[in-house]
Design a protein around this motif. Structure first.
Motif, short mmCIF file in Angstrom:
data_model
loop_
_atom_site.label_atom_id
_atom_site.label_comp_id
_atom_site.label_asym_id
_atom_site.label_seq_id
_atom_site.Cartn_x
_atom_site.Cartn_y
_atom_site.Cartn_z
N ASP A 106 -1.11 -0.60 -4.14
CA ASP A 106 -2.45 -0.04 -4.06
C ASP A 106 -2.37 1.45 -3.74
OD1 ASP A 106 -5.15 0.40 -3.69
OD2 ASP A 106 -5.18 -0.43 -1.67
N HIS A 143 0.84 -1.20 0.00
CA HIS A 143 0.00 0.00 0.00
C HIS A 143 0.88 1.25 0.00
CE1 HIS A 143 -3.73 -2.22 0.87
NE2 HIS A 143 -2.96 -3.01 1.58
N SER A 195 -5.04 4.46 -0.66
CA SER A 195 -4.75 5.15 0.59
C SER A 195 -4.38 6.61 0.36
CB SER A 195 -3.62 4.44 1.34
OG SER A 195 -2.47 4.33 0.52
#
Length: 292
Positions: free
Chosen positions: A54, A8, A57
């Protein structure tokens, strides 16, 4: 079956470091709607991926639609739904909202992002052509800071983007169109819903005090290897009063340029009349002209 490491993003700099470290073996994931389909289909482009990052966030940094002086800025993590429902987009670039609202299903629009759509580098991306017609710029972040380039210069070949090894797209910026501008997004798919464009066109026009066209931008999609406007067709319109006949002539010019640049192919017999019709319809709808 493909397997990957997954991480992330903690910051924009973190994404740039990831890009630098993994290069072509790393993949950035925003909404993931294109990635998941391509993985399921075992697309060859994903065979060498080692790690995915990813980006969700980073919503606070990259998901926004706002006015900045005489420009509108759209963060790369803005979803298609965000764009379609934005009052700013409805006010200044309604055809951008039209195009975003035509993407896939409500579930796809709620999840898919403008950054992912553009950076997938598909000429069939619906939101691409209104951004081309708006002469949008792309904001790109790297370890040495940010830079802006015209959207059309981001594409360096079919499916290829001109990004540095540590860079990724963070936003799209376009100047607010002149007051009274007329615009429309026209799409041709295999069916009315859940269809990837076979052809589309975004048209932006402005009329002078005499009702003659003094600004014209025509951006067809799915017919060239990289996004572009057809200036030759735009020039046909300048100084003339809008009419269906005039717009049909512009459509024919677009198809002529298409054949000139891409050659005559097995699909040309279908694409030539289809391109003419889609371009003419986009222009007519922009001006509120009812077609025969």
């Amino acid at each position: 079956m493909f397997t990957y490491e997954f991480c992330h993003a903690k910051s924009i700099e973190d994404v740039c470091r990831f890009r630098k470290e993994y290069g072509s073996k790393g993949c950035l994931v925003a909404g993931g709607t294109d990635v998941m389909v391509q993985i399921k289909e075992k697309s060859r482009r994903w065979a060498e991926i080692e790690c995915m990052m990813d980006l969700t966030s980073l919503d606070k940094e990259l998901r926004y639609i706002r006015e900045e002086g005489d420009c509108v800025k759209v963060g790369a993590l803005s979803t298609h739904t965000d764009i379609a429902e934005s009052e700013i987009i409805k006010k200044y670039a309604p055809f951008f909202g039209q195009a975003s609202d035509s993407v896939g299903s409500p579930q796809i629009r709620n999840r898919g992002t403008i950054g992912g759509s553009i950076c997938n580098a598909s000429p069939a991306a619906d939101p691409l052509t209104p951004l081309v017609a708006l002469e949008a710029n792309v904001e790109i972040a790297g370890l040495n800071g940010t830079r802006e380039v015209p959207l059309v210069d981001l594409y360096v070949g079919r499916g290829k983007l001109g990004l540095g090894e540590d860079e990724f797209v963070t936003a799209f910026i376009f100047k607010k169109p002149e007051e009274g501008s007329l615009m429309y997004f026209q799409k041709l798919g295999r069916r009315k819903a859940l269809a990837i464009s076979r052809l589309n066109t975004s048209a932006l026009l402005h009329l002078d005090a005499e009702g003659k066209i003094d600004k014209a931008r025509i951006a067809p999609g799915c017919i060239f290897a990289t996004p572009m406007r057809v200036v030759e067709a735009e020039e046909i319109l300048l100084g003339k009063v809008p009419s269906e006949e005039l717009f049909e002539e512009a459509g024919r010019e677009v198809s002529r340029i298409m054949i000139e640049k891409t050659g005559y192919r097995w699909s040309t017999e279908y694409k030539q009349p289809a391109a003419e019709a889609v371009v003419s319809a986009a222009l007519c709808n922009a001006c509120g002209i009812e077609m025969a």
